[in-house]
Every structure is written in structure tokens, then in C-alpha cells.
Design a protein around this motif. Structure first.
Motif, PDB file in Angstrom:
ATOM      1  N   VAL A 116       0.843  -1.202   0.000  1.00 58.33           N
ATOM      2  CA  VAL A 116       0.000   0.000   0.000  1.00 58.33           C
ATOM      3  C   VAL A 116       0.877   1.250   0.000  1.00 58.33           C
ATOM      4  O   VAL A 116       0.627   2.215  -0.735  1.00 58.33           O
ATOM      5  CB  VAL A 116      -0.963   0.011   1.200  1.00 58.33           C
ATOM      6  CG1 VAL A 116      -1.735   1.337   1.259  1.00 58.33           C
ATOM      7  CG2 VAL A 116      -1.938  -1.155   1.107  1.00 58.33           C
ATOM      8  N   ARG A 117       1.946   1.225   0.801  1.00 61.68           N
ATOM      9  CA  ARG A 117       2.863   2.371   0.806  1.00 61.68           C
ATOM     10  C   ARG A 117       3.528   2.552  -0.562  1.00 61.68           C
ATOM     11  O   ARG A 117       3.744   3.678  -1.008  1.00 61.68           O
ATOM     12  CB  ARG A 117       3.922   2.196   1.892  1.00 61.68           C
ATOM     13  CG  ARG A 117       3.379   2.424   3.279  1.00 61.68           C
ATOM     14  CD  ARG A 117       4.479   2.618   4.300  1.00 61.68           C
ATOM     15  NE  ARG A 117       3.924   3.001   5.585  1.00 61.68           N
ATOM     16  CZ  ARG A 117       4.648   3.397   6.633  1.00 61.68           C
ATOM     17  NH1 ARG A 117       5.966   3.434   6.533  1.00 61.68           N
ATOM     18  NH2 ARG A 117       4.061   3.739   7.762  1.00 61.68           N
ATOM     19  N   ALA A 118       3.834   1.451  -1.218  1.00 63.13           N
ATOM     20  CA  ALA A 118       4.424   1.547  -2.554  1.00 63.13           C
ATOM     21  C   ALA A 118       3.447   2.205  -3.518  1.00 63.13           C
ATOM     22  O   ALA A 118       3.849   3.023  -4.368  1.00 63.13           O
ATOM     23  CB  ALA A 118       4.811   0.165  -3.061  1.00 63.13           C
ATOM     24  N   GLN A 121       3.390   5.935  -2.788  1.00 61.54           N
ATOM     25  CA  GLN A 121       4.584   6.561  -3.359  1.00 61.54           C
ATOM     26  C   GLN A 121       4.473   6.656  -4.884  1.00 61.54           C
ATOM     27  O   GLN A 121       4.863   7.660  -5.487  1.00 61.54           O
ATOM     28  CB  GLN A 121       5.828   5.748  -2.976  1.00 61.54           C
ATOM     29  CG  GLN A 121       6.149   5.727  -1.493  1.00 61.54           C
ATOM     30  CD  GLN A 121       6.883   6.973  -1.038  1.00 61.54           C
ATOM     31  OE1 GLN A 121       7.130   7.881  -1.809  1.00 61.54           O
ATOM     32  NE2 GLN A 121       7.251   7.001   0.237  1.00 61.54           N
ATOM     33  N   GLU A 122       3.970   5.595  -5.489  1.00 57.62           N
ATOM     34  CA  GLU A 122       3.788   5.587  -6.939  1.00 57.62           C
ATOM     35  C   GLU A 122       2.876   6.734  -7.370  1.00 57.62           C
ATOM     36  O   GLU A 122       3.203   7.482  -8.301  1.00 57.62           O
ATOM     37  CB  GLU A 122       3.172   4.257  -7.377  1.00 57.62           C
ATOM     38  CG  GLU A 122       2.869   4.155  -8.861  1.00 57.62           C
ATOM     39  CD  GLU A 122       2.149   2.852  -9.192  1.00 57.62           C
ATOM     40  OE1 GLU A 122       2.645   2.126 -10.076  1.00 57.62           O
ATOM     41  OE2 GLU A 122       1.097   2.555  -8.561  1.00 57.62           O
ATOM     42  N   TYR A 123       1.733   6.862  -6.670  1.00 58.08           N
ATOM     43  CA  TYR A 123       0.804   7.939  -7.030  1.00 58.08           C
ATOM     44  C   TYR A 123       1.434   9.308  -6.794  1.00 58.08           C
ATOM     45  O   TYR A 123       1.340  10.204  -7.647  1.00 58.08           O
ATOM     46  CB  TYR A 123      -0.521   7.843  -6.254  1.00 58.08           C
ATOM     47  CG  TYR A 123      -1.318   9.088  -6.504  1.00 58.08           C
ATOM     48  CD1 TYR A 123      -1.914   9.304  -7.751  1.00 58.08           C
ATOM     49  CD2 TYR A 123      -1.367  10.105  -5.562  1.00 58.08           C
ATOM     50  CE1 TYR A 123      -2.554  10.495  -8.025  1.00 58.08           C
ATOM     51  CE2 TYR A 123      -2.009  11.297  -5.829  1.00 58.08           C
ATOM     52  CZ  TYR A 123      -2.606  11.492  -7.073  1.00 58.08           C
ATOM     53  OH  TYR A 123      -3.221  12.689  -7.361  1.00 58.08           O
ATOM     54  N   PRO A 187      -9.049   4.531   2.878  1.00 60.30           N
ATOM     55  CA  PRO A 187      -8.456   5.798   2.452  1.00 60.30           C
ATOM     56  C   PRO A 187      -7.009   5.933   2.908  1.00 60.30           C
ATOM     57  O   PRO A 187      -6.615   5.402   3.948  1.00 60.30           O
ATOM     58  CB  PRO A 187      -9.335   6.850   3.130  1.00 60.30           C
ATOM     59  CG  PRO A 187      -9.919   6.153   4.319  1.00 60.30           C
ATOM     60  CD  PRO A 187     -10.111   4.722   3.889  1.00 60.30           C
ATOM     61  N   THR A 188      -6.228   6.631   2.108  1.00 61.20           N
ATOM     62  CA  THR A 188      -4.840   6.937   2.450  1.00 61.20           C
ATOM     63  C   THR A 188      -4.580   8.410   2.164  1.00 61.20           C
ATOM     64  O   THR A 188      -5.430   9.119   1.610  1.00 61.20           O
ATOM     65  CB  THR A 188      -3.844   6.077   1.644  1.00 61.20           C
ATOM     66  OG1 THR A 188      -3.864   6.515   0.269  1.00 61.20           O
ATOM     67  CG2 THR A 188      -4.181   4.596   1.720  1.00 61.20           C
ATOM     68  N   VAL A 189      -3.384   8.858   2.505  1.00 56.74           N
ATOM     69  CA  VAL A 189      -3.014  10.251   2.235  1.00 56.74           C
ATOM     70  C   VAL A 189      -3.085  10.561   0.737  1.00 56.74           C
ATOM     71  O   VAL A 189      -3.304  11.714   0.341  1.00 56.74           O
ATOM     72  CB  VAL A 189      -1.602  10.566   2.774  1.00 56.74           C
ATOM     73  CG1 VAL A 189      -1.614  10.621   4.299  1.00 56.74           C
ATOM     74  CG2 VAL A 189      -0.570   9.570   2.269  1.00 56.74           C
ATOM     75  N   ALA A 190      -2.942   9.549  -0.111  1.00 52.56           N
ATOM     76  CA  ALA A 190      -3.027   9.765  -1.560  1.00 52.56           C
ATOM     77  C   ALA A 190      -4.419  10.242  -1.958  1.00 52.56           C
ATOM     78  O   ALA A 190      -4.559  11.119  -2.827  1.00 52.56           O
ATOM     79  CB  ALA A 190      -2.669   8.486  -2.302  1.00 52.56           C
TER      80      ALA A 190
END
Length: 262
Positions: A116-118, A121-123, A187-190
Motif C-alpha cells: 500500500v505504501r508503494a 509513493q507511486e501515485y 483511504p490513504t493520504v493519496a
């Protein structure tokens, strides 16, 4: 606390006081966040803090003015907004700030799951050259005349939003896929960072997509995702200033759109 008439969400990010014999108690100062609620990156950070209950001291600053002052630039060579000061550790760039706070306070919006972190970072690596075109092409010409954005450049940014191959909106429509949110089923920070670009253009805020001839009905996954984001904690508070200014911005954007048709 209040700064420049704007409410902020401040309180105790202070560390637990420590004592040793014959010494006074010491406390850490609250994290300071130099911010502006109309700024998309700053709004994303504010929303994330509200969602997670991370209390910071907001200090309102004006982009293109206050961040050009010597005292602002003296804190960090990258004099952007938002800017965070955690007891002398100064950090710029909204994504870096959210990563830092996510790690420090174990945010659910920045999950420990490596994959999920990847994806986050990708986004985020894609964000600045793509999703940010929404602001550069639709919002900035209305609200940031100091940037002197040329008409041809603005047209190119708008075109890049809808191109079928590599266009921002078609790509986001595909990225959302079957997931409820951008990088995971939670949901994430993205999501917060992306919504602050897309949400401002929707008809319930500034109507910039409609004024630019972009039919969001062509992107049903984006529309459904945006509605889910609007249910998240901290959404209304972080978007209150934008909602208050929306009628004025809509009017100005509409006048500019009509003028460009002449």
C-alpha cells in the motif's frame, strides 16, 4: 488558537514532560504548520491532521507574498506552502510532511502495509506532473494572476486532462479500478491529496470542470470515489474556507470563461 482571523486546530502535540533531580519540567512546543486553506497541498495536510486527530498550530500565510519574506525563506531553502516546524525540524512539501507525520503518529492514512505504501509513493510521484494540471490549468489562472500563466500553456494543461492516451482523468478512472479508494480499499493520504485537486473542480465547489467543457459523467469511478472522500472525517472543516469563497471564485471563473469565448 487563532492567526489572521482563521481558526486552527491546535493543541497538544507536546511530548510527555521529563524530569530529573534538580531540574525544571520541560515541554515540547506544538508542531507549527504554515498553511493556507485555499492551497490544495496545504488543505490536504490539514485534512489529514483532522482525520487522524493530530493537533498542530496553524499559522496562515499568503502564497506568493508571505513565503517570499526573508524570515520565511530563512527557515528552509524550499520556501513553499505548507511548511512544518516540529521543534526546529523544518520540512516543506505536503507529501513529505504527510509521510513524516504518518510515521511519527502511526497514521491509519499511511498504513504499514508495504504494498500500500508503494502504491502511495507511486501515485505521489505521478501527482505533481499529472493531477496537478487540474490546478495549474483550471484554478491558478483564476486565483493566481501573479503567476502570469499564459493562455496557450493553460490550454495545453486542459487538453492533458482529457486525452484518452495518458490523459489525467482517463488514467485516474483506470487507476481506481474496483477499489473503493485510490491505493487500497481504505483511504490513504493519496486520496486526500488527489481530492484536493479534483474536488475543487466539481460543481459542488467551483464548477471548473463544467466551465472548461469537461463532462465528469464520463468518469463515473472518479465521481463515486469523490463522494466517498467527502464522507471522511475532517472533510467539511478542511474545505470550509474553499466553500465560503466558492461563489466569488465561481463568478470570476465564469467571467474569464465567457471572455475567452469572445
Amino acid at each position: 488558537r487563532q492567526h489572521n482571523g482563521q481558526a486552527s486546530f491546535t493543541t497538544a502535540t507536546a511530548a510527555t514532560p521529563t524530569t530529573t533531580p534538580n531540574t525544571k519540567k520541560t515541554t515540547m512546543a506544538p508542531i507549527k504548520m504554515y498553511t493556507m486553506p485555499i492551497s490544495q497541498p496545504a488543505r490536504a495536510v490539514a485534512w489529514a491532521c483532522l482525520y487522524e486527530g493530530t493537533e498542530v498550530e496553524e499559522i496562515q500565510v499568503m502564497p506568493g507574498k508571505d513565503n517570499k519574506k526573508p524570515e520565511y525563506q530563512a527557515r528552509h531553502a524550499i520556501a513553499t506552502i505548507p511548511q512544518m516546524d516540529d521543534n526546529g525540524f523544518v520540512l516543506s512539501e505536503s507529501h513529505a510532511i504527510m509521510f513524516y507525520l504518518g510515521e511519527k503518529f502511526n497514521w491509519s492514512l499511511y498504513p504499514n502495509d508495504l504494498k500500500v505504501r508503494a502504491r502511495i509513493q507511486e501515485y505521489f510521484n505521478w501527482h505533481w506532473s499529472n493531477s496537478r494540471k487540474i490546478t495549474v490549468g483550471l484554478f491558478a489562472p483564476v486565483m493566481r494572476p501573479d503567476l502570469n500563466i499564459g493562455e496557450e500553456f493553460t490550454k495545453a494543461q486542459k487538453k492533458a486532462l482529457t486525452m484518452e492516451q495518458g490523459g489525467v482523468l482517463p488514467t485516474l478512472e483506470r487507476l481506481l479500478g474496483s477499489q473503493k479508494f485510490l491505493c487500497a480499499d481504505v483511504p490513504t493520504v493519496a486520496d486526500l491529496a488527489l481530492y484536493c485537486e479534483i474536488g475543487q473542480g466539481m460543481d459542488n465547489f467551483l464548477g471548473l470542470f463544467t466551465l472548461s467543457g469537461i463532462n465528469m459523467d464520463n468518469y463515473p469511478k472518479i465521481v463515486a470515489w469523490a463522494k466517498e472522500c467527502e464522507k471522511l472525517k475532517g472533510f467539511k472543516e478542511s474545505h470550509a474556507a474553499l466553500a465560503k469563497m466558492a461563489p466569488m471564485i465561481k463568478k470570476k471563473a465564469s467571467q474569464m470563461a465567457n471572455k475567452s469565448k469572445l
